[in-house]
Design a protein around this motif. Structure first.
Motif, PDB file in Angstrom:
ATOM      1  N   ASN A  38     -24.037 147.774  72.056  1.00 36.75           N
ATOM      2  CA  ASN A  38     -24.339 147.129  71.644  1.00 36.75           C
ATOM      3  C   ASN A  38     -24.311 146.916  70.008  1.00 36.75           C
ATOM      4  O   ASN A  38     -24.233 146.308  68.818  1.00 36.75           O
ATOM      5  CB  ASN A  38     -25.200 146.031  71.915  1.00 36.75           C
ATOM      6  CG  ASN A  38     -24.362 145.500  73.102  1.00 36.75           C
ATOM      7  OD1 ASN A  38     -23.624 145.149  73.187  1.00 36.75           O
ATOM      8  ND2 ASN A  38     -26.100 144.424  73.798  1.00 36.75           N
ATOM      9  N   CYS A  39     -25.243 147.955  69.567  1.00 28.87           N
ATOM     10  CA  CYS A  39     -25.975 148.627  68.666  1.00 28.87           C
ATOM     11  C   CYS A  39     -24.797 148.879  67.828  1.00 28.87           C
ATOM     12  O   CYS A  39     -24.597 148.556  66.616  1.00 28.87           O
ATOM     13  CB  CYS A  39     -26.650 149.386  67.867  1.00 28.87           C
ATOM     14  SG  CYS A  39     -28.392 149.173  68.621  1.00 28.87           S
ATOM     15  N   ASP A  40     -23.552 149.315  68.030  1.00 32.85           N
ATOM     16  CA  ASP A  40     -22.174 150.023  67.412  1.00 32.85           C
ATOM     17  C   ASP A  40     -21.048 148.776  66.581  1.00 32.85           C
ATOM     18  O   ASP A  40     -20.738 148.925  65.922  1.00 32.85           O
ATOM     19  CB  ASP A  40     -21.645 150.444  68.177  1.00 32.85           C
ATOM     20  CG  ASP A  40     -22.126 152.448  68.422  1.00 32.85           C
ATOM     21  OD1 ASP A  40     -23.232 152.478  68.334  1.00 32.85           O
ATOM     22  OD2 ASP A  40     -21.829 152.217  69.833  1.00 32.85           O
ATOM     23  N   ASP A  41     -21.647 147.477  67.012  1.00 33.05           N
ATOM     24  CA  ASP A  41     -20.928 146.449  66.604  1.00 33.05           C
ATOM     25  C   ASP A  41     -20.750 145.584  64.987  1.00 33.05           C
ATOM     26  O   ASP A  41     -20.556 145.292  64.858  1.00 33.05           O
ATOM     27  CB  ASP A  41     -20.976 145.126  67.414  1.00 33.05           C
ATOM     28  CG  ASP A  41     -20.673 145.459  68.853  1.00 33.05           C
ATOM     29  OD1 ASP A  41     -19.085 144.418  68.884  1.00 33.05           O
ATOM     30  OD2 ASP A  41     -21.153 145.939  69.455  1.00 33.05           O
ATOM     31  N   TYR A  42     -22.982 146.709  64.874  1.00 29.53           N
ATOM     32  CA  TYR A  42     -23.160 146.259  63.425  1.00 29.53           C
ATOM     33  C   TYR A  42     -23.007 147.536  62.491  1.00 29.53           C
ATOM     34  O   TYR A  42     -23.797 148.563  62.788  1.00 29.53           O
ATOM     35  CB  TYR A  42     -24.454 145.641  63.880  1.00 29.53           C
ATOM     36  CG  TYR A  42     -24.973 144.469  64.372  1.00 29.53           C
ATOM     37  CD1 TYR A  42     -24.550 143.297  64.523  1.00 29.53           C
ATOM     38  CD2 TYR A  42     -24.694 144.745  65.736  1.00 29.53           C
ATOM     39  CE1 TYR A  42     -24.457 142.717  64.896  1.00 29.53           C
ATOM     40  CE2 TYR A  42     -24.956 143.454  66.566  1.00 29.53           C
ATOM     41  CZ  TYR A  42     -24.632 142.218  66.390  1.00 29.53           C
ATOM     42  OH  TYR A  42     -24.704 141.340  67.225  1.00 29.53           O
ATOM     43  N   CYS A  52     -31.404 148.931  64.992  1.00 29.70           N
ATOM     44  CA  CYS A  52     -31.349 148.971  66.432  1.00 29.70           C
ATOM     45  C   CYS A  52     -31.261 149.588  66.906  1.00 29.70           C
ATOM     46  O   CYS A  52     -31.460 151.145  67.386  1.00 29.70           O
ATOM     47  CB  CYS A  52     -29.340 148.219  66.498  1.00 29.70           C
ATOM     48  SG  CYS A  52     -28.605 147.784  67.772  1.00 29.70           S
ATOM     49  N   ASP A  53     -32.643 149.412  68.242  1.00 27.18           N
ATOM     50  CA  ASP A  53     -32.606 150.349  69.757  1.00 27.18           C
ATOM     51  C   ASP A  53     -31.889 150.183  70.394  1.00 27.18           C
ATOM     52  O   ASP A  53     -31.296 148.059  70.930  1.00 27.18           O
ATOM     53  CB  ASP A  53     -33.313 149.727  69.729  1.00 27.18           C
ATOM     54  CG  ASP A  53     -34.483 151.001  70.622  1.00 27.18           C
ATOM     55  OD1 ASP A  53     -33.499 151.241  71.282  1.00 27.18           O
ATOM     56  OD2 ASP A  53     -35.188 150.971  70.931  1.00 27.18           O
ATOM     57  N   ASP A  62     -34.982 137.534  63.068  1.00 26.31           N
ATOM     58  CA  ASP A  62     -36.676 137.655  62.663  1.00 26.31           C
ATOM     59  C   ASP A  62     -37.379 139.071  63.069  1.00 26.31           C
ATOM     60  O   ASP A  62     -38.410 139.444  62.521  1.00 26.31           O
ATOM     61  CB  ASP A  62     -37.061 136.601  63.335  1.00 26.31           C
ATOM     62  CG  ASP A  62     -37.337 135.492  62.634  1.00 26.31           C
ATOM     63  OD1 ASP A  62     -36.597 135.386  61.640  1.00 26.31           O
ATOM     64  OD2 ASP A  62     -37.540 133.711  62.922  1.00 26.31           O
ATOM     65  N   ASP A  63     -36.544 139.636  64.087  1.00 24.95           N
ATOM     66  CA  ASP A  63     -36.631 141.055  64.741  1.00 24.95           C
ATOM     67  C   ASP A  63     -36.663 142.050  63.503  1.00 24.95           C
ATOM     68  O   ASP A  63     -36.687 142.955  63.802  1.00 24.95           O
ATOM     69  CB  ASP A  63     -36.799 140.920  65.899  1.00 24.95           C
ATOM     70  CG  ASP A  63     -36.579 139.681  66.710  1.00 24.95           C
ATOM     71  OD1 ASP A  63     -37.444 139.465  66.406  1.00 24.95           O
ATOM     72  OD2 ASP A  63     -35.857 139.659  67.787  1.00 24.95           O
ATOM     73  N   ILE A  64     -35.813 141.478  62.696  1.00 27.13           N
ATOM     74  CA  ILE A  64     -35.001 143.152  61.771  1.00 27.13           C
ATOM     75  C   ILE A  64     -35.724 143.069  60.623  1.00 27.13           C
ATOM     76  O   ILE A  64     -35.805 141.661  59.907  1.00 27.13           O
ATOM     77  CB  ILE A  64     -33.762 142.647  61.756  1.00 27.13           C
ATOM     78  CG1 ILE A  64     -32.986 142.843  63.867  1.00 27.13           C
ATOM     79  CG2 ILE A  64     -32.615 143.710  61.036  1.00 27.13           C
ATOM     80  CD1 ILE A  64     -31.560 142.364  63.066  1.00 27.13           C
ATOM     81  N   PRO A  65     -36.052 144.106  59.797  1.00 26.52           N
ATOM     82  CA  PRO A  65     -37.166 144.365  58.738  1.00 26.52           C
ATOM     83  C   PRO A  65     -35.786 143.216  57.089  1.00 26.52           C
ATOM     84  O   PRO A  65     -34.021 143.933  57.707  1.00 26.52           O
ATOM     85  CB  PRO A  65     -36.627 145.190  58.604  1.00 26.52           C
ATOM     86  CG  PRO A  65     -37.136 146.276  59.971  1.00 26.52           C
ATOM     87  CD  PRO A  65     -35.887 145.695  61.008  1.00 26.52           C
TER      88      PRO A  65
END
Length: 241
Positions: A38-42, A52-53, A62-65
């Motif tokens: 899923n991280c590859d979508d961003y 992304c982990d 809110d979980d992302i810096p």
């Protein structure tokens, strides 16, 4: 015919169960590379760094810096974490340089001008903290004083409303030296009239003129009367002899 109906009737359900690659998430997931996550979508803005982990099941903004905001979705991404709420291809914020422009900051209102601002070249003699000014309070070197507007005269220096205050010869009461001279002349005239007319009680009634120059006719009349009397006595004495 019955065989054809059975043939087509049994085939239709199998056609309906085939997913549409253009709209099915499952189809897109199957189209991804076997090792894709899923991280590859961003898009990742920093080389070698990622927010992304793949082991995290779900992300919220809110979980992302915030240093990674906004996050661009790669073309064809289905936004597996649901971060792009408005569907503009950017998650957790508006695209750089986009979004609604902030209105320009309102300028603070300009300070109201003080009373000195209504007089030309007033910095040399006027202070807004002084209070009221009268013409005698101002050095003659700065007179006359010009006003920008005859109707705006906070110190009331312009008595005749001609946009020029404290004009030469004009005192603080709005009078002039000529007026004072006229008043002095009128007083002198009144005093002279009293002396000449000789008023006793100041109610306008003139006393008799008793000046020495006016007694001459009386003296002449008295002398003439005495002379006539003496002449008459002399004639009577002569007649008796």
């Amino acid at each position: 015919m019955a065989g054809l109906a059975l043939l087509f009737g049994g085939a239709l359900p199998s056609w309906a169960e085939v997913p549409d690659p253009a709209t099915s998430t499952e189809a897109r997931d199957e189209a991804k590379a076997p090792d894709a996550t899923n991280c590859d979508d961003y898009a990742q803005p920093f080389d070698g760094e990622s927010w992304c982990d793949p082991g995290v099941e779900d992300y919220d903004c809110d979980d992302i810096p915030q240093e990674y905001w906004p996050i661009q979705l790669v073309p064809g991404s289905d936004d597996p974490y649901g971060l792009d709420g408005d569907g503009d291809g950017w998650a957790c914020g508006d695209p750089p340089g986009g979004g609604e422009e902030e209105p320009p900051a309102e300028e603070p209102p300009a300070d109201e001008p003080g009373p000195c601002a209504h007089y030309a070249d007033s910095a040399a003699w006027c202070s807004d903290t002084h209070g009221d000014y009268d013409c005698p309070d101002i050095d003659d070197a700065y007179k006359p004083i010009e006003l920008f507007d005859a109707e705006l005269d906070p110190f009331h220096l312009d008595r005749d409303s001609d946009a020029v205050g404290c004009e030469t010869g004009e005192d603080d009461d709005g009078g002039t030296d000529d007026d004072d001279a006229g008043d002095d002349g009128a007083g002198a005239g009144a005093g002279g009239g009293t002396a000449a007319g000789g008023t006793a009680d100041g109610d306008g009634e003139a006393l008799p003129n008793t000046g020495a120059g006016d007694l001459a006719p009386l003296w002449l009349g008295a002398v003439a009367l005495l002379a006539a009397g003496a002449l008459l006595v002399m004639r009577r004495t002569a007649a008796q002899r």
